[in-house]
Write a protein that holds these residues in place. Structure first.
Motif, mmCIF file in Angstrom:
data_model
loop_
_atom_site.group_PDB
_atom_site.id
_atom_site.type_symbol
_atom_site.label_atom_id
_atom_site.label_comp_id
_atom_site.label_asym_id
_atom_site.label_seq_id
_atom_site.Cartn_x
_atom_site.Cartn_y
_atom_site.Cartn_z
ATOM 1 N N ILE A 154 0.855 -1.184 0.000
ATOM 2 C CA ILE A 154 0.000 0.000 0.000
ATOM 3 C C ILE A 154 0.890 1.233 0.000
ATOM 4 C CG2 ILE A 154 -1.812 1.254 1.229
ATOM 5 C CD1 ILE A 154 -2.636 -1.405 2.513
ATOM 6 N N VAL A 155 0.691 2.122 -0.960
ATOM 7 C CA VAL A 155 1.543 3.304 -1.058
ATOM 8 C C VAL A 155 0.783 4.595 -0.755
ATOM 9 C CG1 VAL A 155 3.171 2.244 -2.648
ATOM 10 C CG2 VAL A 155 1.150 3.425 -3.563
ATOM 11 N N LYS A 156 -0.526 4.516 -0.589
ATOM 12 C CA LYS A 156 -1.319 5.683 -0.206
ATOM 13 C C LYS A 156 -2.006 5.400 1.129
ATOM 14 C CE LYS A 156 -1.931 7.373 -4.917
ATOM 15 N NZ LYS A 156 -2.900 7.855 -5.953
ATOM 16 N N GLU A 157 -2.970 6.193 1.491
ATOM 17 C CA GLU A 157 -3.639 5.990 2.777
ATOM 18 C C GLU A 157 -4.413 4.683 2.804
ATOM 19 O OE1 GLU A 157 -6.005 9.249 3.996
ATOM 20 O OE2 GLU A 157 -4.317 10.667 4.114
ATOM 21 N N GLN A 158 -4.842 4.218 1.648
ATOM 22 C CA GLN A 158 -5.568 2.966 1.572
ATOM 23 C C GLN A 158 -5.452 2.386 0.173
ATOM 24 O OE1 GLN A 158 -9.531 4.351 2.602
ATOM 25 N NE2 GLN A 158 -10.138 4.424 0.460
ATOM 26 N N VAL A 159 -5.668 1.082 0.087
ATOM 27 C CA VAL A 159 -5.741 0.442 -1.215
ATOM 28 C C VAL A 159 -7.192 0.030 -1.445
ATOM 29 C CG1 VAL A 159 -5.227 -1.904 -0.388
ATOM 30 C CG2 VAL A 159 -4.716 -1.294 -2.739
ATOM 31 N N GLU A 160 -7.666 0.294 -2.660
ATOM 32 C CA GLU A 160 -9.031 -0.059 -3.026
ATOM 33 C C GLU A 160 -8.983 -1.222 -4.014
ATOM 34 O OE1 GLU A 160 -10.939 3.440 -4.500
ATOM 35 O OE2 GLU A 160 -10.272 4.663 -2.812
ATOM 36 N N ILE A 161 -9.651 -2.307 -3.659
ATOM 37 C CA ILE A 161 -9.690 -3.510 -4.492
ATOM 38 C C ILE A 161 -11.122 -3.690 -4.986
ATOM 39 C CG2 ILE A 161 -9.225 -5.993 -4.576
ATOM 40 C CD1 ILE A 161 -7.601 -5.581 -1.934
ATOM 41 N N SER A 162 -11.279 -3.825 -6.274
ATOM 42 C CA SER A 162 -12.617 -4.094 -6.815
ATOM 43 C C SER A 162 -12.509 -5.145 -7.906
ATOM 44 C CB SER A 162 -13.257 -2.813 -7.365
ATOM 45 O OG SER A 162 -12.506 -2.301 -8.452
ATOM 46 N N MET A 163 -13.605 -5.850 -8.132
ATOM 47 C CA MET A 163 -13.634 -6.881 -9.176
ATOM 48 C C MET A 163 -15.056 -6.981 -9.703
ATOM 49 S SD MET A 163 -13.164 -9.912 -6.393
ATOM 50 C CE MET A 163 -12.412 -8.719 -5.279
ATOM 51 N N GLU A 164 -15.174 -7.363 -10.956
ATOM 52 C CA GLU A 164 -16.491 -7.486 -11.575
ATOM 53 C C GLU A 164 -17.157 -8.798 -11.209
ATOM 54 O OE1 GLU A 164 -15.827 -6.900 -15.733
ATOM 55 O OE2 GLU A 164 -15.573 -4.731 -15.532
ATOM 56 N N SER A 165 -16.381 -9.868 -11.089
ATOM 57 C CA SER A 165 -16.943 -11.162 -10.703
ATOM 58 C C SER A 165 -15.819 -12.045 -10.168
ATOM 59 C CB SER A 165 -17.618 -11.844 -11.888
ATOM 60 O OG SER A 165 -16.686 -12.162 -12.904
ATOM 61 N N GLY A 166 -16.208 -13.048 -9.394
ATOM 62 C CA GLY A 166 -15.247 -13.979 -8.843
ATOM 63 C C GLY A 166 -14.890 -13.671 -7.394
ATOM 64 N N ILE A 167 -14.007 -14.488 -6.835
ATOM 65 C CA ILE A 167 -13.589 -14.378 -5.441
ATOM 66 C C ILE A 167 -12.071 -14.459 -5.367
ATOM 67 C CG2 ILE A 167 -13.711 -15.432 -3.141
ATOM 68 C CD1 ILE A 167 -16.412 -16.664 -4.014
ATOM 69 N N LEU A 168 -11.477 -13.591 -4.550
ATOM 70 C CA LEU A 168 -10.038 -13.578 -4.351
ATOM 71 C C LEU A 168 -9.691 -13.989 -2.928
ATOM 72 C CD1 LEU A 168 -9.099 -10.189 -6.071
ATOM 73 C CD2 LEU A 168 -8.397 -12.463 -6.884
ATOM 74 N N ILE A 169 -8.548 -14.663 -2.776
ATOM 75 C CA ILE A 169 -7.948 -14.873 -1.468
ATOM 76 C C ILE A 169 -7.083 -13.654 -1.180
ATOM 77 C CG2 ILE A 169 -6.477 -16.348 -0.041
ATOM 78 C CD1 ILE A 169 -7.003 -18.593 -2.123
ATOM 79 N N LEU A 170 -7.352 -13.005 -0.062
ATOM 80 C CA LEU A 170 -6.556 -11.852 0.365
ATOM 81 C C LEU A 170 -5.684 -12.278 1.549
ATOM 82 C CD1 LEU A 170 -5.755 -8.846 0.653
ATOM 83 C CD2 LEU A 170 -7.864 -8.508 1.985
ATOM 84 N N ILE A 171 -4.383 -12.172 1.376
ATOM 85 C CA ILE A 171 -3.444 -12.512 2.438
ATOM 86 C C ILE A 171 -2.627 -11.270 2.782
ATOM 87 C CG2 ILE A 171 -1.552 -14.002 3.182
ATOM 88 C CD1 ILE A 171 -2.451 -16.039 1.095
ATOM 89 N N GLU A 172 -2.750 -10.806 4.012
ATOM 90 C CA GLU A 172 -1.915 -9.714 4.510
ATOM 91 C C GLU A 172 -0.803 -10.342 5.334
ATOM 92 O OE1 GLU A 172 -4.368 -6.273 6.049
ATOM 93 O OE2 GLU A 172 -5.889 -7.810 5.703
#
Length: 216
Positions: A195-213
């Protein structure tokens, strides 16, 4: 309702005790996770599992010295113990579920627990697998990670469904615009972003992602 599940995978004591300082409405002890609970004088709300990895004397102690509700299952069953605990948390009205001990050296269990996250996702229930180094969730539609609230330094996106269309990342070191993630050819493109700004915005049109921090 905020629920903590203590499962039988890898539990780092200092980290787990720090998590337990937060208020939880209920605690579910899962199989070998009861060993950690007894050792640190934590009384779960309920215990579940086939208890094949728990020393028999500990299970006997809970049965004879406490009023703990124990739901014991046949080892030959269709769902792993952690999934049973998550399903119980959902049935009891949980809106937020944290799972400790869901990661470790058994990668088959880790992958199974990640797949299990689909069950609460479908019900609109927040659920995460948590250890000292990683926070793992499933996301769909849109998601925001605020820099001051992120877990560690890095975040990775891995396709959970075969295809995830129209993925856009804003505020990331490696931004994306309408990208098509696929398990058949994306490779490691979504791994180790920042993340290089105050927040990261993630969007998608369809499907599911695994998010690992992740923390390094």
């Amino acid at each position: 309702m905020n629920t903590l599940i203590i499962s039988g995978g890898n539990i780092e004591v200092d980290f787990a005790l720090e998590v337990l300082k937060k208020p939880f409405d209920q605690i579910i002890g899962v199989d070998g996770g009861l060993f950690f609970c007894q050792e640190h004088q934590i009384m779960p709300t309920v215990a579940v599992g086939d208890f094949d990895t728990l020393p028999p004397d500990i299970l006997k102690w809970y049965k004879t010295h406490t009023d703990l509700e124990i739901r014991e299952y046949n080892p030959i069953k269709d769902a792993a113990d952690t999934q049973i605990a998550v399903e119980l948390a959902m049935e009891s009205g949980s809106t937020d579920i944290t799972v400790l001990g869901a990661t470790g050296t058994r990668l088959d269990h880790v992958l199974g627990n990640i797949q299990m996250l689909y069950l609460p996702l479908e019900k609109g229930i927040r659920c995460e697998l948590l250890d000292r180094h990683n926070r793992i969730r499933l996301i769909r539609n849109s998601h925001v990670i605020r820099k001051k609230e992120q877990y560690g330094t890095y975040f990775s996106l891995i396709p959970f469904t075969t295809d995830v269309y129209g993925v856009t990342l804003k505020g990331a070191k490696y931004p994306l615009e309408q990208y098509h993630f696929t398990v058949l050819g994306t490779g490691s493109l979504g791994v180790s972003n920042e993340i290089v700004k105050e927040q990261v915005e993630i969007s998608m049109e369809s499907g599911i992602l695994i998010l690992i921090e992740s923390k390094d």
